[in-house]
Scaffold this motif. Structure first.
Motif, PDB file in Angstrom:
ATOM      1  N   LYS A  74     -85.826 -65.307  57.263  1.00 13.93           N
ATOM      2  CA  LYS A  74     -87.101 -64.603  56.722  1.00 13.93           C
ATOM      3  C   LYS A  74     -87.291 -64.658  55.329  1.00 13.93           C
ATOM      4  CE  LYS A  74     -87.305 -61.506  60.729  1.00 13.93           C
ATOM      5  NZ  LYS A  74     -87.351 -60.312  61.233  1.00 13.93           N
ATOM      6  N   THR A  75     -86.728 -65.188  54.479  1.00 17.44           N
ATOM      7  CA  THR A  75     -86.928 -65.346  53.081  1.00 17.44           C
ATOM      8  C   THR A  75     -86.313 -66.850  52.667  1.00 17.44           C
ATOM      9  OG1 THR A  75     -86.922 -64.469  50.920  1.00 17.44           O
ATOM     10  CG2 THR A  75     -84.952 -63.929  52.358  1.00 17.44           C
ATOM     11  N   GLU A  76     -86.775 -67.345  51.488  1.00 13.75           N
ATOM     12  CA  GLU A  76     -86.171 -68.533  51.241  1.00 13.75           C
ATOM     13  C   GLU A  76     -84.790 -68.294  50.264  1.00 13.75           C
ATOM     14  OE1 GLU A  76     -86.264 -71.861  51.584  1.00 13.75           O
ATOM     15  OE2 GLU A  76     -87.394 -71.014  53.507  1.00 13.75           O
ATOM     16  N   ASP A 135     -81.773 -58.822  49.813  1.00  9.64           N
ATOM     17  CA  ASP A 135     -82.576 -59.229  50.626  1.00  9.64           C
ATOM     18  C   ASP A 135     -82.418 -60.827  51.252  1.00  9.64           C
ATOM     19  OD1 ASP A 135     -84.390 -57.137  49.819  1.00  9.64           O
ATOM     20  OD2 ASP A 135     -85.212 -58.023  48.105  1.00  9.64           O
ATOM     21  N   GLY A 136     -82.522 -60.779  52.213  1.00  7.67           N
ATOM     22  CA  GLY A 136     -82.098 -62.383  52.970  1.00  7.67           C
ATOM     23  C   GLY A 136     -80.751 -62.502  53.003  1.00  7.67           C
ATOM     24  N   ILE A 137     -80.402 -62.223  54.483  1.00  6.63           N
ATOM     25  CA  ILE A 137     -78.911 -62.337  54.852  1.00  6.63           C
ATOM     26  C   ILE A 137     -78.440 -63.755  55.297  1.00  6.63           C
ATOM     27  CG2 ILE A 137     -78.995 -59.822  55.232  1.00  6.63           C
ATOM     28  CD1 ILE A 137     -79.204 -60.722  58.107  1.00  6.63           C
ATOM     29  N   GLN A 138     -79.173 -64.556  55.165  1.00  4.99           N
ATOM     30  CA  GLN A 138     -78.634 -65.987  55.693  1.00  4.99           C
ATOM     31  C   GLN A 138     -77.846 -66.733  54.803  1.00  4.99           C
ATOM     32  OE1 GLN A 138     -81.789 -65.297  54.498  1.00  4.99           O
ATOM     33  NE2 GLN A 138     -82.443 -66.954  53.404  1.00  4.99           N
ATOM     34  N   ASN A 139     -77.764 -65.994  53.507  1.00  2.00           N
ATOM     35  CA  ASN A 139     -76.780 -66.766  52.401  1.00  2.00           C
ATOM     36  C   ASN A 139     -75.430 -66.010  52.943  1.00  2.00           C
ATOM     37  OD1 ASN A 139     -75.197 -67.193  50.382  1.00  2.00           O
ATOM     38  ND2 ASN A 139     -77.356 -67.320  48.873  1.00  2.00           N
ATOM     39  N   CYS A 160     -72.338 -47.384  53.528  1.00  3.05           N
ATOM     40  CA  CYS A 160     -72.505 -46.042  52.547  1.00  3.05           C
ATOM     41  C   CYS A 160     -70.956 -45.696  52.083  1.00  3.05           C
ATOM     42  CB  CYS A 160     -73.222 -45.023  53.110  1.00  3.05           C
ATOM     43  SG  CYS A 160     -73.310 -43.418  52.281  1.00  3.05           S
ATOM     44  N   GLY A 161     -70.746 -45.837  50.956  1.00  2.00           N
ATOM     45  CA  GLY A 161     -69.372 -45.170  50.315  1.00  2.00           C
ATOM     46  C   GLY A 161     -69.387 -44.084  49.800  1.00  2.00           C
ATOM     47  N   PRO A 162     -68.349 -43.614  49.003  1.00  2.00           N
ATOM     48  CA  PRO A 162     -68.453 -42.297  48.402  1.00  2.00           C
ATOM     49  C   PRO A 162     -69.481 -42.475  47.127  1.00  2.00           C
ATOM     50  CG  PRO A 162     -66.148 -43.121  48.378  1.00  2.00           C
ATOM     51  CD  PRO A 162     -66.914 -43.987  49.038  1.00  2.00           C
ATOM     52  N   GLU A 163     -69.321 -43.536  46.372  1.00  2.00           N
ATOM     53  CA  GLU A 163     -70.235 -43.718  45.203  1.00  2.00           C
ATOM     54  C   GLU A 163     -70.925 -44.941  45.179  1.00  2.00           C
ATOM     55  OE1 GLU A 163     -66.608 -45.369  43.544  1.00  2.00           O
ATOM     56  OE2 GLU A 163     -67.217 -43.820  45.288  1.00  2.00           O
ATOM     57  N   PHE A 164     -71.113 -45.736  46.397  1.00  2.00           N
ATOM     58  CA  PHE A 164     -72.241 -46.888  46.564  1.00  2.00           C
ATOM     59  C   PHE A 164     -72.813 -47.023  47.528  1.00  2.00           C
ATOM     60  CE2 PHE A 164     -67.970 -48.177  48.462  1.00  2.00           C
ATOM     61  CZ  PHE A 164     -68.320 -48.789  49.385  1.00  2.00           C
ATOM     62  N   LEU A 165     -73.824 -47.707  47.725  1.00  2.00           N
ATOM     63  CA  LEU A 165     -74.760 -47.885  48.858  1.00  2.00           C
ATOM     64  C   LEU A 165     -75.051 -49.522  48.958  1.00  2.00           C
ATOM     65  CD1 LEU A 165     -76.067 -46.449  51.387  1.00  2.00           C
ATOM     66  CD2 LEU A 165     -78.248 -46.845  50.079  1.00  2.00           C
ATOM     67  N   ILE A 166     -74.815 -50.152  49.767  1.00  2.00           N
ATOM     68  CA  ILE A 166     -75.161 -51.565  49.800  1.00  2.00           C
ATOM     69  C   ILE A 166     -76.289 -51.627  50.981  1.00  2.00           C
ATOM     70  CG2 ILE A 166     -74.336 -53.985  49.924  1.00  2.00           C
ATOM     71  CD1 ILE A 166     -71.506 -52.697  49.559  1.00  2.00           C
ATOM     72  N   SER A 167     -77.490 -52.152  50.801  1.00  2.00           N
ATOM     73  CA  SER A 167     -78.403 -52.327  51.846  1.00  2.00           C
ATOM     74  C   SER A 167     -78.682 -53.838  52.086  1.00  2.00           C
ATOM     75  CB  SER A 167     -79.583 -51.481  51.450  1.00  2.00           C
ATOM     76  OG  SER A 167     -80.031 -51.824  50.203  1.00  2.00           O
ATOM     77  N   PHE A 168     -78.549 -54.178  53.217  1.00  2.00           N
ATOM     78  CA  PHE A 168     -79.007 -55.618  53.380  1.00  2.00           C
ATOM     79  C   PHE A 168     -80.240 -55.801  54.158  1.00  2.00           C
ATOM     80  CE2 PHE A 168     -74.489 -55.274  53.056  1.00  2.00           C
ATOM     81  CZ  PHE A 168     -74.151 -56.344  52.582  1.00  2.00           C
ATOM     82  N   GLN A 169     -81.286 -56.331  53.917  1.00  4.09           N
ATOM     83  CA  GLN A 169     -82.506 -56.813  54.774  1.00  4.09           C
ATOM     84  C   GLN A 169     -82.574 -58.016  55.056  1.00  4.09           C
ATOM     85  OE1 GLN A 169     -86.043 -54.892  52.840  1.00  4.09           O
ATOM     86  NE2 GLN A 169     -84.497 -54.360  51.359  1.00  4.09           N
ATOM     87  N   GLU A 170     -83.414 -58.596  56.108  1.00  6.31           N
ATOM     88  CA  GLU A 170     -83.718 -59.989  56.540  1.00  6.31           C
ATOM     89  C   GLU A 170     -84.699 -60.458  55.428  1.00  6.31           C
ATOM     90  OE1 GLU A 170     -83.950 -60.958  60.493  1.00  6.31           O
ATOM     91  OE2 GLU A 170     -83.903 -58.960  60.969  1.00  6.31           O
ATOM     92  N   GLY A 171     -85.554 -59.557  55.058  1.00  3.99           N
ATOM     93  CA  GLY A 171     -86.971 -60.552  54.334  1.00  3.99           C
ATOM     94  C   GLY A 171     -86.828 -59.885  52.823  1.00  3.99           C
ATOM     95  N   LYS A 172     -87.875 -60.211  52.331  1.00  2.00           N
ATOM     96  CA  LYS A 172     -88.065 -59.470  50.909  1.00  2.00           C
ATOM     97  C   LYS A 172     -88.055 -58.142  50.679  1.00  2.00           C
ATOM     98  CE  LYS A 172     -88.957 -62.973  47.717  1.00  2.00           C
ATOM     99  NZ  LYS A 172     -87.540 -63.168  47.426  1.00  2.00           N
ATOM    100  N   ALA A 173     -87.614 -57.594  49.525  1.00  2.00           N
ATOM    101  CA  ALA A 173     -87.933 -56.162  49.418  1.00  2.00           C
ATOM    102  C   ALA A 173     -89.001 -55.481  49.988  1.00  2.00           C
ATOM    103  CB  ALA A 173     -87.641 -55.747  48.083  1.00  2.00           C
TER     104      ALA A 173
END
Lengths: 355, 355, 355, 355, 355
Positions: free
Chosen positions: A26-28, A68-72, A134-147
Motif C-alpha cells: 500500500k505504500t512505496e 508505515d508500510g510493512i512489506q519491507n 506495547c511494552g512497559p515503556e515502548f509502543l511500536i505501531s505497524f501500518q500498511e499504508g502512509k501515516a
C-alpha cells in the motif's frame, strides 16, 4: 469478493514463523518515525533505517516507533530483534489477514486491529491492518499504508503536550491509538447509515432492479465491518479486565469506555442488518404488488373487450337468417348494449377497487 | 448426499472397541514411514510391516511413524500393541467418520482431524481423516490415503533441519501437522470464495435456473467444511489452554495461533453463508422481476390490440343499416381512429414507464 | 401430529408418584428376563412374575433384569419394592412421555432414553422409551415393546463372554446398552439421509407439488429425532464427567465416546435441516421459474397472434370504400405482411432469449 | 392483541410498593379459604374476612390460606400484615402482569406463576396469575378467579390424607400446586397440537385464505404460552438447586421433576413453532402452485384459440380475389386444418405435462 | 434513519475526556434544581448557576441536583469539579449517544439511561438521555430537555414525604428515577401494541401497499426501543447483585424488581417482533392470493369468450360453400351452442371452486 477473505493460503505448508508479506503493497517506501517523550521532553525524527535508532535505557522516556508500510521485511525483522519480539508476532505483523486479537508475550502485549476508511471514489471500505506491540515503556505501531489521518492527531497531542497523554505510560498511548481507530468506525457507520437511508427512500418511491444490488452491496460491507470490529470487542474486554500487568489500573476505565464503543458499533451494525432485511421485504413485496397491478390492467382490458369483441363477432356471422341484422335499429341497439356492458364492467371494477 | 454423514450404522450392535474399517478404501497398499530424529540425527525409512520396527528406548530421539491407508487393520493393531494405545483409540482410527476431537489417554494425546482437498475434476471437496497419537517422544499419524502433499513439506523441514522443528519435541511436530492441515483450509475457502464470486456475477448478469443448483451445491460444501473445522476449534482451545502435561508450555503460543486461524476460517464460512443467502435473495427477486417484465409485454400487447380488434369487429358486423359503412371516408377515418388509439396507448405506457 | 408430543395431560391433577401407564400398549404380555453373570458364571432365565426372583446377596454377581412391556404396573411396583426404587422413578418408567434424562437417587442412577426404529411399512420412525436403573451390582432395564433387536446382541455378548463385558460392572453394562441405542440413531439418520438425497434429486428434475409435503414430513421427522437425542447429550455429559460414584472411572472414556456420537448425530441433524431449507429454496424458485416459463409461452402466442388477428379484422370490415379489397394482389400482399410480422416477432423473442 | 402484554403503564409514576389492582376483575366476591392440617389433623373453613382468622402458633400445623380474587386490596393488605409480607410482594400479587418469578424474602419464598386454561367458546387461552407465599409452616396462594378446577384435587388429597401430602411441610404443598399448574400446560399444548394437526391437514387438502389467519392466531397463542412457561423454568431451576433453606432437601427431587416438565413443554412449543413455519411454507408454495395452475389453463386456452381465431379472421376478410373462398372444399378443408391445429396443441401440452 | 445511530463520528480524533455536546439542543436554557432533604427536612430551589450552590457537609442530608439541558458545558464542568466527577463521566454526560451503562468510579456510580416519550404529532418515539451520578449522599441527574413529566412525580413524593423515599438514601432516589423511567417504557409499548393491533386488523381486511411501510416503521421503532432497554437489563442486573458498596442492601430487592420489568419489556418486544413477522407473512401471502384471484378472473373471461369468439369467427368466414349458413335454424342453433359452451364453462369453474 472482498480481498481480505481468503488469501491466507499462499502460506500453507511453510514453517510457522516464516516472514512473508501477505496483502497488497500500500505504500512505496517504508517510513519509520521515532517519537520519544516524557512529561518534560519531546523528540521526533524520521529515520530511513532501523540502524539509525539506538534504544534508550532511560525508563522514564516513552518511545513510540511508528512504521508505515510493512512489506519491507528487513525493517520488521530489525525491530523484532531490537525489542525481542516473538517470531509469531513478526509473522502476524506482515500478514495483513489477521483478525483483531490480543496476545501477551511476557514482555509486551501484541494487539492487532483493523483500521477502516471509506473511499468515496470507488464507494468501498478500505481495510488496513494496524499492529501494536506495547511494552512497559515502548509502543511500536505497524501500518500498511502512509501515516493515516486517523493517527496524526495523536502525534499532534503528544507534541503539544495537551491532555493527559504526556503524563502517562505506553499503555495510555496504545489506548489512545485504539480509541482513535474505534471512533473512526462511527464515521464509516454514518456513511453506511446514509446509504441505507437513501436506499430506504428509493425502495419506497421507485423500486428498481438496482436496489437489490445496492442492498446486497451494503449487506456485504456491513459483514466486513462486523468482521473487523467483532473480535476487537473481546480484545478490549480482556484488556479492560486488568489481567495483564502491562496495563496499569488507571487505564482500565478508559479501556472499558472504548469497549462500550465497540459494543455500540456492533449493536448498530445489527440494527442496520435488521433494517436492510426490512428493506428487502419492502422490495420483494413491491415487486409482487407491481405484478399485481400489471395483472389488473390486463384483466380489466380483457374483461371489457373480450365480451364486446365476441358480440361484434356474432353479428359478423354470415348466416342467411339473422333477423336482428334486418332491424333498422339493430345497429344502434347493439352499440348501446356494448356501451352498457363496457360501463357495467368499469363500475364492477371500481367496486372491486381495481380502478 | 455427502458420504461422510451417515454410515456409522454398520457398527451398530457390535461391542465397543471392535476394529472395523468404516469408509472408502483410498489406497491399495498401506505405507509405513518411520522417521527418527533429534537435533543432531535424522533417520528415515519405509517399512513394509510393523514387525521390522523396534521401538527405540532413547528418550532424546523423536519418533514419527506415518501410516498411509488405515484399512489394513493388522498394522493398526500392531502399532496399538507397540505403543499401548487404548482400544477406543484404535477403533476411532479405523472409523473414518469421526468428528475432530481430542482425548487424553494417560500416556498420549489422541487427536482426530479432517484434511480437506479440492478435486478440480469432479468439483468436489474430498475429506480425509488424519489421526494423531502424540506421546512424550513419539508421534503416530494415520492417514486414509497416500502421503499427501500437505504433510510432505513438514517431512522436508525435518530432513533439512530448517526452522525450530528439530530442536523441539513430539508436541511441536504434532502442532506442525495440525498447522499445515488448518492452513490448507484457506486454500479450500479461496476456491469456494472464487466460486461464490462467479455465482455473484452470474446472478446479476444472467439469472438462469442453474444458479440455484450451484448455490445449493456451494451451500452444502460450506456446511461440510464447517462440520470439519468447527469441532477442531474446541480441540485447539483445549490444547492451547495448557491443561495437558503432554504439551509443553512453549507450544501453547503456537497452538493459540492455529486456534486463531480456525476462528478466522469459521468466521469466513459464516460470512460466505450470509453472502450466499444474499445471492439467493437477488436470484429470487430477479425471477420475480422477470415475471413482471414478461407480464408487462403481454399487457401492453393486449391493451393495444384488444380495443382495436374490437373496433374492427364492430365494422365487420353485417347489419343492414350501418350508416358509417356507406361514408366515403369511413374507412380512412376508422384507420385514423385506430392509429390514434394505438399511439395513445403507447404514450400512456411510456408515461407509466412500462416501455 | 406425533403422538409423543402432548399426551401428558391425562395425569394433570393426580398426586405425584401415582403409577399410571401413559402411552400405547406395545406388547401383550410383560416379559421378564433375569441374567446373572460374573467373569466366570452366567445364568439366564425368563420368569413369568417377579415373585419367582430372589435377589442374590453376592456382590460379585452382576444382575441384569430386563422387562419388556411396562403397562403391567404390578411388575413395575414389585421391582421397585425389591430394589428400593423411588416413587418418582416408578412414575417416570411407566410414563412413556419422558425426555431423556439422568437422575441420581442415592443408591442407583436412573436413566431414561429413547430408542428409535424405522418402520419401512408406514415410513415412520417409532419411538420407544427405555429406562435404566443402574445400581452398584444390578441393572434393571424397562422397554415398552418386545426385547428389541438392538439390545439382543448385548445379551449375546454376555452369554459368549466376548469383549470386556463379563469382566466389568453394571455401569459398563449400562454403557453398552446406551451405546447400542445411540449407534442405532445412525441407522435412522442414514435412512433420512437417503430420503433427503432422493428429495434433492426430485426437486431438481421434476418439482412436483408432492415434494413440499415430503419435505415437511422429513423436517418433522428430524424434529422428532432431535427431540430424542438432544437431552441425551446432556445426560452423557453428566455421566462422563464422573460426578457420580456409581460410575467407575474406567467407564468415563467410554461414556465420552458415546457423548461424541451424540454430538455427531446432533450436528448431522442440523446439517440435514440446513439442506432441507436449501431444497425448499430450490423448490420455491422452481415454481417461480415455471410460472415465468408459462407466462412466456402465453405472451409469445398473444404477441404474435393479436396483431395478426387485428389485421384480419381490419380487412373483414364491411366499409363500402376500401380500395385494398379491390386490388388483385391485396390478399397475397396481406398474407405476406402477416407472415412477415409473425416471423419478426419470433426473431424478436429469440433475441430476448424467450425461445 | 393479547391483553396481558402492555397494561403496566397505568402504574408509571407511582411510588413503588403502591397497591393497585392491575388486570381484569375475574370474580365478584373475594373468597378466603383457610386449611390447617398436620399428619393427624385437618380443618377447613371459608372465612368472609381476614379478621376472622387467628394465626396459630403451633409449628407442627401447616396452614394454607387460599384467596380467590385479588381485586380486594384490603384482604391482601391484611394478609400481608399478618404474615409480614414485603410491600413489593403485595404490589406484585395485585398486579396481574407479572412474569413468573421467584424471590426470597428472608422469612418466605414468593413465587409467581401463570395458570392457563383453554376457553372452548371463544377459542382463546385464558391466563390467570397465581402467587404463592411459602413460609416454613404456611402457604398463602392468591388467584385471580374462583378456586379453579386445577387446584381443587390438591385440597381433596389433603382432606383425604392420600399420598405424602399430609406428612410433609408447606414446601411440599407449594410443590404440589406448582406441579398441578405445570401439568395443566400439557392439556393446553394438546389442544394446540390438535389445532396444528387440523391446520396441517387443511393446508395440504384445501389451502384457503383462512389458513394464514389461523396460523397467525396459533403462532400468537404459542408465543403467549411460551411467555408464561419460559421464566418458570428458571424459577424451578433455582428452587431445585437447593439454595434456599425454606425448601427441604426431600423436595428437591420433586422440583427437578417439575423442572423437567417445563423443559419438555418448552421443547414442545419450539417444535410446534417449527411445524407452524413448515405449514406456512406449504401454504405459500401452494398459492404459487395454484397461480401456476391458473396460468396454465389460461395459456392453454389462449394458445389453442388464438391461432384458430386468427385463421377464421383471415377467411372472414373481404378481399375480392381470395381463391380459397371459391373452392368447394375450402370450408371443410379449413375446418380440418383448425381441428388439426387444435389437436396438435393439446398433444403438445400433454407432452409438456400441462394437461 | 434514526438520528441517534451514527453521529459519534464528530468526536473521532479528539483526545478522550474532551467535553463536546453531541446531540440536538433540546432546551434553550439550562435549568438547575437543587433539592435537599432528610426525613425531617425538605428544601428545593432553582439556581441559575452552579456558583450559587454550596455543597453541604451534613451527611444526613440527601442532595439531589437535577440539570435540564446539557448543552451548557460550563455547568456540567462546574458540577464535575464540585463533586469530583471523572473526566470520562463528564464526556459521557454531554454525549447523548451513549448506550445505557453503569460504571463505578470509586466515590460514585455513574448510570446512563434512555428515557423514551411518544410524540403523538409526528408519530415518533423521542429518545432522551438521562445520566445519574449517585454518591453516598448525593444524586446528580442530567437530562437533555426540560424537567420531564416522568420525573416530576418523584419530586412531588419527596416534597410530600409520602412513601419510603424521605427515609432512605440517595441510592433509593436513584432507584426511584430508574423505576419511573422503566415503567414509562410500558406506555411506549402499549402505544406500539395498539399500532400493531391496528396493522393486524388492516392486513387481514384490506391489504394495501401502505401496510408494508407501516410495518417497516414499527419494526424500526421496536429496534430503537430495544436498543434503549437492552443494555439497561445488564445495568440493573449488576446493580441488583449487590457488588457495589454504594448501593445498600435494602435496595437490592427493589432493583431486582425493576430488573424484572426490563426483562418483561424485552420479552414483550421480542413477542412484538414475532407478531410483526407474522403480519408480514400474512401481507405477502395476501398479495399472492390477490394475484391469484386476479389471474382467475382473467382466465375465466378468456376461457369463456375465446372459444365463443372463435366460433363466431368461423361463421363469419366468407367461403362460398358453407351449408350451415343456409340452414334456417343455423343462427339459433349456433346461439344455443354458444350459450351451452358458456354455461358449461361456468359450471366447470364452479366445480373447480374458481367462482
Amino acid at each position: 469478493m472482498d480481498r481480505t477473505m481468503s488469501k491466507g493460503s499462499t502460506k500453507a505448508g511453510l514453517p510457522p514463523g516464516t516472514l512473508i508479506h501477505i496483502g497488497e503493497k500500500k505504500t512505496e517506501k517504508t517510513g519509520i518515525t521515532v517519537i520519544e517523550y516524557s512529561e518534560s521532553e519531546f523528540r521526533e525524527r524520521d529515520v530511513s533505517s532501523m540502524d539509525e535508532y539506538v534504544r534508550s535505557g532511560d525508563k522514564s522516556i516513552i518511545t513510540w516507533i511508528n512504521i508505515d508500510g510493512i512489506q519491507n521485511l528487513e525493517v520488521v525483522e530489525k525491530v523484532g530483534a531490537l525489542f525481542l519480539l516473538h517470531p509469531l508476532t513478526l509473522e502476524d505483523i506482515v500478514n495483513t489477514e489477521q483478525f483483531p486479537k490480543i496476545e501477551e508475550y511476557g514482555e509486551y502485549l501484541f494487539i492487532v486491529l483493523k483500521m477502516l476508511s471509506y473511499l468515496e471514489k470507488t464507494d468501498t471500505i478500505a481495510v488496513e491492518q494496524v499492529s501494536l506491540c506495547c511494552g512497559p515503556e515502548f509502543l511500536i505501531s505497524f501500518q500498511e499504508g502512509k501515516a493515516s489521518s486517523i493517527l496524526l492527531p495523536i502525534k499532534e497531542r503528544i507534541r503539544n503536550g495537551k491532555g493527559r497523554i504526556r503524563k502517562m505510560g505506553a499503555d495510555y498511548l496504545a489506548y489512545s491509538l485504539i480509541d482513535a481507530i474505534v471512533d473512526n468506525y462511527f464515521t464509516i457507520l454514518e456513511k453506511l447509515g446514509e446509504k441505507i437511508e437513501t436506499l430506504e427512500d428509493a425502495v419506497v418511491d421507485n423500486p428498481e432492479k438496482k436496489v437489490i444490488n445496492d442492498l446486497h452491496r451494503l449487506k456485504r460491507q456491513l459483514i466486513n465491518v462486523r468482521r473487523s470490529i467483532w473480535p476487537l470487542r473481546e480484545v478490549l474486554n480482556i484488556m479492560g479486565r486488568g489481567e495483564s500487568s502491562l496495563i496499569s489500573e488507571s487505564i482500565h476505565l478508559y479501556l472499558r469506555d472504548v469497549y462500550d464503543h465497540t459494543i455500540r458499533i456492533i449493536e448498530t451494525i445489527e440494527a442496520y442488518r435488521d433494517i436492510l432485511s426490512g428493506i428487502l421485504d419492502i422490495y420483494l413485496s413491491n415487486i409482487s404488488n407491481r405484478i399485481n397491478a400489471v395483472m389488473k390492467v390486463l384483466t380489466i382490458i380483457a374483461t371489457i373487450f373480450m365480451p364486446l369483441t365476441f358480440l361484434a363477432g356474432v353479428y359478423g356471422m354470415n348466416f342467411k337468417y339473422m333477423p336482428e341484422l334486418e332491424w333498422p335499429l339493430g345497429y344502434p341497439l347493439i352499440l348501446f348494449i356494448m356501451t352498457f356492458i363496457g360501463i357495467s364492467m368499469v363500475i364492477y371494477f371500481r367496486k372491486k377497487k381495481w380502478l
